[in-house]
Design an enzyme around this catalytic site. Structure first.
Site, mmCIF file in Angstrom:
data_model
loop_
_atom_site.group_PDB
_atom_site.id
_atom_site.type_symbol
_atom_site.label_atom_id
_atom_site.label_comp_id
_atom_site.label_asym_id
_atom_site.label_seq_id
_atom_site.Cartn_x
_atom_site.Cartn_y
_atom_site.Cartn_z
ATOM 1 C CB SER A 133 110.731 2.098 -23.340
ATOM 2 O OG SER A 133 110.349 3.361 -23.802
ATOM 3 C CB SER B 195 111.428 5.727 -21.739
ATOM 4 O OG SER B 195 110.845 4.507 -21.344
ATOM 5 C CE LYS C 160 111.779 3.201 -17.956
ATOM 6 N NZ LYS C 160 111.077 2.735 -19.164
HETATM 7 N N1 GLN Z 1 108.906 5.947 -27.587
HETATM 8 C C1 GLN Z 1 107.594 5.524 -27.194
HETATM 9 C C2 GLN Z 1 106.844 6.664 -26.537
HETATM 10 O O1 GLN Z 1 107.404 7.709 -26.360
HETATM 11 C C3 GLN Z 1 107.650 4.323 -26.329
HETATM 12 C C4 GLN Z 1 107.987 4.592 -24.928
HETATM 13 C C5 GLN Z 1 107.962 3.383 -24.076
HETATM 14 O O2 GLN Z 1 108.031 2.251 -24.564
HETATM 15 N N2 GLN Z 1 107.818 3.607 -22.791
HETATM 16 O O3 GLN Z 1 105.722 6.545 -26.191
#
Ligand code: GLN
Length: 485
Positions: free
Chosen positions: A174, A150, A75
């Site tokens: 994410s 994400s 990532k």
């Molecule tokens: N969807 C969540 C957010 O936007 C989690 C994102 C994540 O786990 N990095 O904060």
């Protein structure tokens, strides 16, 4: 012989039996990445160094690890020495770190080959990968649909069979949600299990690195390599790291699985509910039994998270000021103007929204009402889990309320719509607990994920329950058609 869609275990056997060499395998992976370029999984490829590393890996060394010669994707929020690391943000679009994140370093020290850096929501803020400065990632199962976020690029690269596994990070879901939407397995470990050093911070008390792979067994292989204490991360745990493969085959007789009463599944699509009921039956046939449990404060998870995460992000992202890192605006009048212009031009809308909410929640007069209150509720949620794990081994929920959706269809007018995507995943981050998503069928030809949440440091139980499920079903073997790519 094609290497696409092969698991780490299968590729290991091919390498050991000399059906393919490490340099050939790496080149195959680069070729697949090129063939499916339109998925937009990768922000940066690592051809030169990846090729060099594949040429020097010694597979004849009897101490060679299971990961020796295995191509992986990282990532793009893990810093990688000499390799551009952007967090999918304009503000870091030209950032080349001078060091490598511990989690990635450990994987590379085990002989794996980093083939590239994957697309993601900007600074990991999002659930659909649509906030990336580098454009949307397509879901390999359906063009024009989101891969989740994400860690959407990592999930899509594994789902499309370009690499057998990839790294992700999970602050509120994410790793698990994109794994669910792309039909693969994703594990968020216990907070502190894997070092956060060299991971670009979003919300430091919630962020945790972990693997995305085709099987629970492969997640165990990655977790073995990535885990362990790191003196460079003060929140990294000093607990012993077990061999996560050792107990993965234990029978599930007598396993007690809790179903959370407060999550009303009757609101979900009837097919998503049906998949959940089918999986309960599979577990019952494997000797597990179900009990209904109550976590009275869990319904406060989403608002609690969306107070704490922005507060921490507003503080973490203050370092991007146009002076020390990345993008710097031009035509500047004075220092203040430099900050304002660099940040206004460098960050996308969602990141700005979070910084504003977080700064507000931390400001004098509102700190007690929002941030402190959210931390108190977080403690109540954690206490609920502590109570429940006295009487059950694991908890089971859907990973996401729905399957992958079309680009631009959710959260564009109302961001809260997208925040509700995280309903089932967020509480384990607030409590620091491990959780995994495994594929358990499809609805309208799109994958659906099943989430298992475990007690503190009990990744072994989650991996065992997931592996036995995968040994007794074939949902994890389903492959996307990649039609149109
Ligand atoms: N969807 C969540 C957010 O936007 C989690 C994102 C994540 O786990 N990095 O904060």
């Amino acid at each position: 012989m094609s290497v696409q869609f092969k698991s780490i275990t299968e590729l290991r056997a091919m390498l050991d039996n000399k059906l393919i060499s490490a340099p050939e395998l790496t080149q195959e992976s680069f070729q697949l990445a090129k063939k499916y370029k339109e998925l937009n999984c990768f922000v940066t490829m690592n051809e030169e160094l990846g090729t060099k590393n594949a040429n020097t890996v010694d597979l004849n060394d009897k101490n060679a690890s299971t990961l020796a010669g295995i191509p992986l994707a990282q990532k793009d929020l893990f810093c990688t020495e000499g390799l551009r690391t952007t967090c999918s943000s304009k503000i870091l679009a030209n950032f080349i770190p001078p060091y490598t994140a511990t989690a990635v370093k450990k994987l590379e020290d085990a002989g794996s080959i980093t083939i590239g850096k994957t697309n993601m929501d900007e600074f990991a803020m999002g659930s659909s990968n649509e906030t990336s400065y580098f454009g949307n990632v397509h879901n390999p199962w359906k063009k024009g649909y989101v891969p989740g976020g994400s860690s959407g690029g990592s999930a899509a690269a594994v789902s499309a069979g370009i690499v057998p596994a990839a790294t992700g990070t999970d602050t509120g879901g994410s790793i698990r949600q994109p794994a669910a939407h792309c039909g693969i397995t994703g594990l968020k470990p216990t907070y502190g299990r894997i070092s956060r050093w060299g991971m670009i911070a979003f919300a430091s008390s919630l962020d945790q690195a972990g693997p995305l792979a085709r099987t629970a067994e492969d997640c165990a292989i990655l977790l073995n390599a990535m885990s362990g204490h790191d003196s460079k991360d003060t929140t990294s745990l000093s607990s012993n790291v077990p061999d996560f493969l050792e107990d993965i085959n234990q029978p599930l007789d007598g396993l007690k699985i809790g179903i959370i009463k407060e999550f009303d599944l009757s609101d979900l699509d009837s097919e998503v509910q049906a998949r959940f009921e089918d999986s309960k039956k599979i577990y019952e046939n494997l000797g597990a039994h179900f009990v209904e449990v109550s976590l009275p404060n869990i319904s406060a998870s989403v608002p609690t998270y969306y107070s704490i995460a922005p507060a921490e992000c507003s503080s973490n992202l203050s370092r991007f000021d146009g002076v020390r890192f990345g993008y710097r605006a031009e035509d500047i009048d004075d220092l203040n103007d430099l900050y304002i212009k660099s940040r206004s031009e460098g960050f996308g809308d969602e990141v700005k929204r979070r910084i504003l909410i977080g700064t507000y929640a931390l400001s004098t007069g509102y700190y007690d009402a929002y941030y402190k209150k959210a931390q108190q509720v977080r403690r109540l949620i954690k206490n609920d889990f502590d109570n429940i794990f006295q009487s059950v081994d694991i908890l089971m929920t859907p990973t996401s309320p729905n399957t992958a959706f079309k680009f631009d269809s959710k959260g564009m007018q109302n961001p809260v719509e997208l925040y509700l995507e995280d309903l089932f995943t967020i509480s384990s981050n607030l409590a620091g607990l491990p959780a995994i998503s495994i594929p358990h069928g499809q609805v309208n030809s799109l994958p659906v994920g099943l989430q298992l949440i475990g007690n503190f440091l009990r990744e072994d139980q989650l991996l065992n329950a997931s592996h036995i499920f995968q040994q007794n079903s074939d949902f994890h073997l389903a492959q996307p058609s990649l039609e149109g790519f």
